[in-house]
Write a protein that holds these residues in place. Structure first.
Motif, PDB file in Angstrom:
ATOM      1  N   PRO A   1       2.733  -4.140   4.043  1.00 21.83           N
ATOM      2  CA  PRO A   1       3.841  -2.683   3.771  1.00 21.83           C
ATOM      3  C   PRO A   1       3.389  -1.792   3.342  1.00 21.83           C
ATOM      4  N   ILE A   2       4.069  -0.653   4.172  1.00 22.75           N
ATOM      5  CA  ILE A   2       2.950   0.437   3.534  1.00 22.75           C
ATOM      6  C   ILE A   2       4.113   1.910   3.008  1.00 22.75           C
ATOM      7  N   GLY A   3       3.763   2.590   2.034  1.00 22.77           N
ATOM      8  CA  GLY A   3       5.077   3.066   1.519  1.00 22.77           C
ATOM      9  C   GLY A   3       4.361   4.764   1.148  1.00 22.77           C
ATOM     10  N   ASP A   4       5.742   5.711   1.426  1.00 22.59           N
ATOM     11  CA  ASP A   4       5.016   7.525   1.505  1.00 22.59           C
ATOM     12  C   ASP A   4       4.279   7.711  -0.013  1.00 22.59           C
ATOM     13  N   HIS A   5       3.461   8.501   0.200  1.00 18.80           N
ATOM     14  CA  HIS A   5       2.885   9.228  -0.611  1.00 18.80           C
ATOM     15  C   HIS A   5       2.619  10.428  -0.474  1.00 18.80           C
ATOM     16  N   THR A   6       3.485  11.018   0.263  1.00 18.05           N
ATOM     17  CA  THR A   6       3.351  12.222   0.025  1.00 18.05           C
ATOM     18  C   THR A   6       2.750  12.812   1.898  1.00 18.05           C
ATOM     19  N   TYR A   7       2.412  13.977   2.676  1.00 19.42           N
ATOM     20  CA  TYR A   7       0.912  13.825   3.313  1.00 19.42           C
ATOM     21  C   TYR A   7      -0.413  14.185   2.061  1.00 19.42           C
TER      22      TYR A   7
ATOM     23  N   PHE B   1       0.970  -1.350  -0.019  1.00 19.11           N
ATOM     24  CA  PHE B   1      -0.240  -0.180   0.105  1.00 19.11           C
ATOM     25  C   PHE B   1       1.107   1.622  -0.370  1.00 19.11           C
ATOM     26  N   PHE B   2       0.443   2.233  -0.459  1.00 17.64           N
ATOM     27  CA  PHE B   2       0.939   3.553  -0.315  1.00 17.64           C
ATOM     28  C   PHE B   2      -0.371   4.638   0.001  1.00 17.64           C
ATOM     29  N   LEU B   3       0.351   4.999   1.172  1.00 18.10           N
ATOM     30  CA  LEU B   3      -0.780   5.772   2.502  1.00 18.10           C
ATOM     31  C   LEU B   3       0.036   7.213   2.288  1.00 18.10           C
ATOM     32  N   ALA B   4      -1.174   8.402   1.976  1.00 22.33           N
ATOM     33  CA  ALA B   4      -0.595   9.576   2.011  1.00 22.33           C
ATOM     34  C   ALA B   4      -1.188  10.595   3.434  1.00 22.33           C
TER      35      ALA B   4
ATOM     36  N   GLY C   1       4.096  13.051   5.822  1.00 22.75           N
ATOM     37  CA  GLY C   1       3.749  11.686   5.302  1.00 22.75           C
ATOM     38  C   GLY C   1       4.456  10.221   5.841  1.00 22.75           C
ATOM     39  N   ALA C   2       5.461  10.724   6.350  1.00 19.18           N
ATOM     40  CA  ALA C   2       6.726   9.201   6.609  1.00 19.18           C
ATOM     41  C   ALA C   2       6.080   9.408   8.150  1.00 19.18           C
TER      42      ALA C   2
ATOM     43  N   ARG D   1       7.231   1.794   9.270  1.00 16.63           N
ATOM     44  CA  ARG D   1       8.533   2.650   8.078  1.00 16.63           C
ATOM     45  C   ARG D   1       8.496   2.689   7.127  1.00 16.63           C
ATOM     46  N   PRO D   2       7.921   3.415   6.235  1.00 18.05           N
ATOM     47  CA  PRO D   2       8.232   3.337   4.801  1.00 18.05           C
ATOM     48  C   PRO D   2       9.192   3.131   4.124  1.00 18.05           C
ATOM     49  N   ARG D   3      10.451   3.715   4.472  1.00 20.01           N
ATOM     50  CA  ARG D   3      11.560   4.002   3.778  1.00 20.01           C
ATOM     51  C   ARG D   3      11.690   2.992   3.426  1.00 20.01           C
ATOM     52  N   PRO D   4      12.161   2.309   2.159  1.00 20.07           N
ATOM     53  CA  PRO D   4      13.029   3.196   1.060  1.00 20.07           C
ATOM     54  C   PRO D   4      11.504   2.933  -0.247  1.00 20.07           C
ATOM     55  N   LEU D   5      10.476   2.973   0.524  1.00 23.06           N
ATOM     56  CA  LEU D   5       9.361   2.924  -0.488  1.00 23.06           C
ATOM     57  C   LEU D   5       8.714   3.764  -1.045  1.00 23.06           C
ATOM     58  N   PHE D   6       8.187   4.294  -1.910  1.00 24.70           N
ATOM     59  CA  PHE D   6       7.827   6.009  -2.108  1.00 24.70           C
ATOM     60  C   PHE D   6       7.136   6.088  -3.659  1.00 24.70           C
ATOM     61  N   ARG D   7       6.041   6.575  -3.805  1.00 20.28           N
ATOM     62  CA  ARG D   7       5.484   6.443  -5.311  1.00 20.28           C
ATOM     63  C   ARG D   7       4.448   8.164  -5.272  1.00 20.28           C
ATOM     64  N   PHE D   8       5.201   9.221  -6.161  1.00 19.95           N
ATOM     65  CA  PHE D   8       4.282   9.856  -6.489  1.00 19.95           C
ATOM     66  C   PHE D   8       3.164   9.898  -6.993  1.00 19.95           C
ATOM     67  N   PRO D   9       2.071  11.212  -6.095  1.00 16.04           N
ATOM     68  CA  PRO D   9       1.372  11.183  -6.227  1.00 16.04           C
ATOM     69  C   PRO D   9       0.608  11.839  -7.553  1.00 16.04           C
TER      70      PRO D   9
END
Length: 240
Positions: free
Chosen positions: A88-94, A66-69, A114-115, A125-133
């Motif tokens: 696992p959860i990735g960072d999707h910004t705030y 999942f990528f969650l804001a 967001g993290a 802890r989301p790092r290293p997963l990130f997805r750009f909005p």
């Protein structure tokens, strides 16, 4: 979590002045094994399909990433905690803003915020997963993400659920789009708020099973060693 640069696809982006010309992104899983990854984004204010998605994944014993804001987590903490207990959860910004319109400092602040919400509410802890909005990025913003220790996770297959019925999308078109593009290493992008995507999920899982593919999480493929086939969870048959 260890980042394995050799395992990620290197995409050349047109750099701005003074920027490095190559950054690391993942748009498919670096494996020849019969593995795929399901990824689900939560970035808006609503979460109308999340509970149904979680039930389907749990009943069929299917892993997902999942990528969650952060704002989504603030609005839906119980759902966020339920996700964090299993996936696992990735960072999707705030704010789920288009980062191309922000300064580099603002991009960093939005990612850090967001993290913070991911860690505080879910314990993940989301790092290293990130997805750009919106998938919106350029050389500058990817460089910022890279400098923060994140890998930009994109996708091989977009379900296009976000396009809506006015654009001709339906459960059938979503299932067909995924089924026609499934291949080893594919990363499938879905969203939790589109009803046709939610209703299509059981059929998508069935299509994966019929192709004799296995679902794994994105972190498994970014680990030091690619997982052996038994590490992917087999898709369990059965009605949702």
């Amino acid at each position: 979590m260890a980042r394995r640069v050799a395992l990620v696809a290197v995409l050349a982006l047109t750099p701005s002045a003074g920027a490095v010309s190559e950054f690391h992104e993942v748009d498919r899983l670096p494996t020849r094994q019969k593995l795929v990854a399901l990824t689900l984004d939560g970035g808006g204010d609503t979460a109308s399909g999340t509970a149904s998605i979680l039930r389907t994944l749990r009943r069929r014993r299917v892993p997902a990433t999942f990528f969650l804001a952060g704002r989504w987590i603030r609005l839906h903490p119980a759902l966020a905690r339920a996700i964090g207990r299993r996936y696992p959860i990735g960072d999707h910004t705030y704010d789920h803003a288009d980062l191309l319109g922000l300064s580099s400092g603002q991009v960093r602040a939005d990612i850090r915020r967001g993290a913070w919400w991911i860690r505080v509410v879910t314990g993940r802890r989301p790092r290293p997963l990130f997805r750009f909005p919106y998938g919106a990025r350029d050389a500058r913003t990817v460089a910022v993400v890279d400098s923060m220790g994140y890998v930009s996770v994109r996708w091989t297959i977009d379900t296009w659920g976000w396009m809506g019925t006015s654009e001709g999308q339906s459960v059938g078109t979503v299932v067909q789009r995924v089924s026609e593009r499934l291949e080893p290493g594919a990363i499938v992008l879905m969203h939790d708020i589109h009803p046709w995507t939610v209703r299509a999920l059981p059929q998508i899982l069935q299509a994966i099973r019929l192709r004799r593919l296995r679902a794994v999480t994105v972190p498994e493929l970014l680990a030091l060693d690619a997982p052996a086939p038994h590490q992917g969870c087999p898709l369990a048959p059965g009605a949702d």
